[in-house]
Design a protein around this motif. Structure first.
Motif, PDB file in Angstrom:
ATOM      1  N   LEU A  29       0.771  -1.171  -0.066  1.00  0.00           N
ATOM      2  CA  LEU A  29      -0.073   0.020   0.040  1.00  0.00           C
ATOM      3  C   LEU A  29       0.932   1.370  -0.007  1.00  0.00           C
ATOM      4  O   LEU A  29       2.039   1.192   0.520  1.00  0.00           O
ATOM      5  CB  LEU A  29      -0.933  -0.052   1.326  1.00  0.00           C
ATOM      6  N   THR A  30       0.438   2.084  -0.721  1.00  0.00           N
ATOM      7  CA  THR A  30       1.139   3.563  -0.626  1.00  0.00           C
ATOM      8  C   THR A  30       0.399   4.796  -0.135  1.00  0.00           C
ATOM      9  O   THR A  30      -0.920   4.852  -0.474  1.00  0.00           O
ATOM     10  CB  THR A  30       1.621   3.734  -2.108  1.00  0.00           C
ATOM     11  N   PHE A  31       0.899   5.865   0.594  1.00  0.00           N
ATOM     12  CA  PHE A  31       0.254   6.825   1.229  1.00  0.00           C
ATOM     13  C   PHE A  31       1.097   8.184   0.753  1.00  0.00           C
ATOM     14  O   PHE A  31       2.340   7.984   0.714  1.00  0.00           O
ATOM     15  CB  PHE A  31       0.153   6.694   2.493  1.00  0.00           C
ATOM     16  N   GLY A  32       0.471   9.286   0.570  1.00  0.00           N
ATOM     17  CA  GLY A  32       1.166  10.505   0.242  1.00  0.00           C
ATOM     18  C   GLY A  32       0.516  11.419   0.979  1.00  0.00           C
ATOM     19  O   GLY A  32      -0.648  11.602   1.183  1.00  0.00           O
ATOM     20  N   ILE A  33       1.370  12.555   1.483  1.00  0.00           N
ATOM     21  CA  ILE A  33       0.748  13.548   2.207  1.00  0.00           C
ATOM     22  C   ILE A  33      -0.288  14.282   1.411  1.00  0.00           C
ATOM     23  O   ILE A  33      -1.183  14.843   2.063  1.00  0.00           O
ATOM     24  CB  ILE A  33       1.836  14.350   2.837  1.00  0.00           C
ATOM     25  N   ASP A  34      -0.084  14.504   0.176  1.00  0.00           N
ATOM     26  CA  ASP A  34      -1.068  15.344  -0.556  1.00  0.00           C
ATOM     27  C   ASP A  34      -2.332  14.517  -0.564  1.00  0.00           C
ATOM     28  O   ASP A  34      -3.360  15.366  -0.626  1.00  0.00           O
ATOM     29  CB  ASP A  34      -0.376  15.809  -1.908  1.00  0.00           C
ATOM     30  N   ASP A  35      -2.216  13.416  -0.800  1.00  0.00           N
ATOM     31  CA  ASP A  35      -3.413  12.508  -0.992  1.00  0.00           C
ATOM     32  C   ASP A  35      -4.305  12.741   0.408  1.00  0.00           C
ATOM     33  O   ASP A  35      -5.463  12.609   0.431  1.00  0.00           O
ATOM     34  CB  ASP A  35      -3.057  10.906  -0.968  1.00  0.00           C
ATOM     35  N   GLU A  36      -3.696  12.746   1.567  1.00  0.00           N
ATOM     36  CA  GLU A  36      -4.409  12.916   2.633  1.00  0.00           C
ATOM     37  C   GLU A  36      -4.984  14.369   2.950  1.00  0.00           C
ATOM     38  O   GLU A  36      -5.886  14.554   3.366  1.00  0.00           O
ATOM     39  CB  GLU A  36      -3.246  12.582   3.882  1.00  0.00           C
ATOM     40  N   ARG A  37      -4.259  15.325   2.546  1.00  0.00           N
ATOM     41  CA  ARG A  37      -4.492  16.842   2.583  1.00  0.00           C
ATOM     42  C   ARG A  37      -6.031  16.747   1.786  1.00  0.00           C
ATOM     43  O   ARG A  37      -7.227  17.267   1.935  1.00  0.00           O
ATOM     44  CB  ARG A  37      -3.588  17.581   1.765  1.00  0.00           C
ATOM     45  N   LEU A  38      -5.977  16.365   0.327  1.00  0.00           N
ATOM     46  CA  LEU A  38      -7.133  16.387  -0.568  1.00  0.00           C
ATOM     47  C   LEU A  38      -8.127  15.558   0.009  1.00  0.00           C
ATOM     48  O   LEU A  38      -9.378  16.038  -0.170  1.00  0.00           O
ATOM     49  CB  LEU A  38      -6.707  15.627  -1.911  1.00  0.00           C
ATOM     50  N   ALA A  39      -8.279  14.449   0.575  1.00  0.00           N
ATOM     51  CA  ALA A  39      -9.072  13.545   1.174  1.00  0.00           C
ATOM     52  C   ALA A  39      -9.965  14.536   2.358  1.00  0.00           C
ATOM     53  O   ALA A  39     -11.075  14.202   2.522  1.00  0.00           O
ATOM     54  CB  ALA A  39      -8.567  12.169   1.959  1.00  0.00           C
ATOM     55  N   LEU A  40      -9.335  15.406   2.875  1.00  0.00           N
ATOM     56  CA  LEU A  40      -9.871  16.289   3.970  1.00  0.00           C
ATOM     57  C   LEU A  40     -10.258  17.649   3.353  1.00  0.00           C
ATOM     58  O   LEU A  40     -11.137  18.414   4.024  1.00  0.00           O
ATOM     59  CB  LEU A  40      -8.876  16.553   4.931  1.00  0.00           C
ATOM     60  N   MET A  41      -9.871  18.084   2.093  1.00  0.00           N
ATOM     61  CA  MET A  41     -10.513  19.051   1.625  1.00  0.00           C
ATOM     62  C   MET A  41     -11.962  19.103   1.044  1.00  0.00           C
ATOM     63  O   MET A  41     -12.303  18.142   0.396  1.00  0.00           O
ATOM     64  CB  MET A  41      -9.503  19.712   0.481  1.00  0.00           C
ATOM     65  N   ARG A  42     -12.788  20.094   1.083  1.00  0.00           N
ATOM     66  CA  ARG A  42     -14.232  20.011   0.439  1.00  0.00           C
ATOM     67  C   ARG A  42     -14.139  20.904  -0.673  1.00  0.00           C
ATOM     68  O   ARG A  42     -13.023  21.505  -0.879  1.00  0.00           O
ATOM     69  CB  ARG A  42     -15.152  20.863   1.594  1.00  0.00           C
ATOM     70  N   PRO A  43     -15.106  20.628  -1.647  1.00  0.00           N
ATOM     71  CA  PRO A  43     -14.771  21.313  -2.951  1.00  0.00           C
ATOM     72  C   PRO A  43     -14.830  22.923  -2.739  1.00  0.00           C
ATOM     73  O   PRO A  43     -15.257  23.618  -1.997  1.00  0.00           O
ATOM     74  CB  PRO A  43     -16.357  20.856  -3.605  1.00  0.00           C
ATOM     75  N   GLY A  44     -13.685  23.555  -3.714  1.00  0.00           N
ATOM     76  CA  GLY A  44     -13.563  24.953  -3.443  1.00  0.00           C
ATOM     77  C   GLY A  44     -12.561  25.178  -2.198  1.00  0.00           C
ATOM     78  O   GLY A  44     -12.069  26.566  -2.294  1.00  0.00           O
ATOM     79  N   ASP A  45     -12.057  24.476  -1.536  1.00  0.00           N
ATOM     80  CA  ASP A  45     -11.193  24.618  -0.578  1.00  0.00           C
ATOM     81  C   ASP A  45      -9.647  24.848  -1.177  1.00  0.00           C
ATOM     82  O   ASP A  45      -9.577  24.397  -2.235  1.00  0.00           O
ATOM     83  CB  ASP A  45     -11.008  23.563   0.408  1.00  0.00           C
ATOM     84  N   VAL A  46      -8.972  25.700  -0.473  1.00  0.00           N
ATOM     85  CA  VAL A  46      -7.515  25.838  -0.882  1.00  0.00           C
ATOM     86  C   VAL A  46      -6.493  25.203   0.179  1.00  0.00           C
ATOM     87  O   VAL A  46      -7.120  24.656   1.140  1.00  0.00           O
ATOM     88  CB  VAL A  46      -7.241  27.362  -0.755  1.00  0.00           C
TER      89      VAL A  46
END
Length: 230
Positions: free
Chosen positions: A93-110
């Motif tokens: 399995l692979t994991f990336g910090i940006d993937d985790e950030r994206l998973a927590l962002m809502r549409p339109g978030d920066v």
């Protein structure tokens, strides 16, 4: 701070030892203060039941022999490409910090100012899914906390500046959620290379994946906790 951490973790023990009570009533330092962990840094605190917290003592709760292939490098150096290649080749399995950030962002978030929740998700992946492949820039003060007590094989990704710039500009044009800030390209181009001693450099060393695969069978050096945790 205790109340904040308990509410953040839903009053559920994050250590989950053999005699875990389930419901947390105390707060544990993930990396103990005696090993350089900060006293009040939220990223270094987790909810814990009394039994697990006091049974742990001044130890980092990492299973013996935990190993992670660690990918670092400046932005847009091909880290994600290598991470996926490694995952496919090694069956991990692979994991990336940006993937985790994206998973927590809502549409339109920066890009959030405080991305501590993303780092906590990544730490849980390290603890519960290892052996695995983890991708970060290697520039965050949270990196030592992320890998505290864990054997790592570090691969640094590199790319020429003009290639990095083209990739970053492409993300802006594509409307990538992480590229919505006005100074995205300038800010990421200004970031220095990570100050690490790699075990391999990709793509300059074509055998980086082979070396990582061989290392997984032998173990590696433990990355110790740092006082620079946040």
């Amino acid at each position: 701070m205790r109340r904040v951490v308990l509410e953040r973790d839903g009053h559920a023990c994050q250590i989950r030892g053999p005699r875990c009570k389930g419901r947390a009533s105390t707060v544990d330092h993930i990396v103990p203060r005696s090993l350089g962990g900060p006293l009040l840094g939220p990223a270094n605190l987790q909810a814990a039941c009394w039994t697990c917290n006091y049974g742990k003592g001044a130890r980092v709760t990492v299973p013996t022999g935990t190993r992670v292939v660690r990918i670092v490098g400046q932005p847009a150096t091909g880290k994600t490409t290598l991470r996926l290649l490694l995952g496919e080749r090694l069956g991990l399995l692979t994991f990336g910090i940006d993937d985790e950030r994206l998973a927590l962002m809502r549409p339109g978030d920066v890009w959030p100012e405080d991305d501590s929740p993303a780092w906590r998700r990544l730490r849980q992946a390290v603890l519960h899914e290892a052996p695995c492949v983890i991708e970060t820039s290697g520039l965050s003060k949270r990196d030592p906390w992320l890998y505290a007590g864990i054997a790592t094989f570090t691969i640094t990704c590199v790319a020429p500046d003009h290639v990095r710039r083209e990739r970053l500009v492409g993300r802006v044009r594509e409307g990538h959620p992480m590229a919505r800030t006005p100074d995205y390209v300038r800010r990421l181009m200004a970031l220095p290379p990570p100050d690490v001693t790699p075990d391999a450099v990709w793509p300059l060393q074509a055998d980086a994946i082979d070396r990582a695969e061989a290392w997984l069978g032998r173990g590696g050096q433990i990355l110790k906790a740092s006082a620079a945790l946040g």
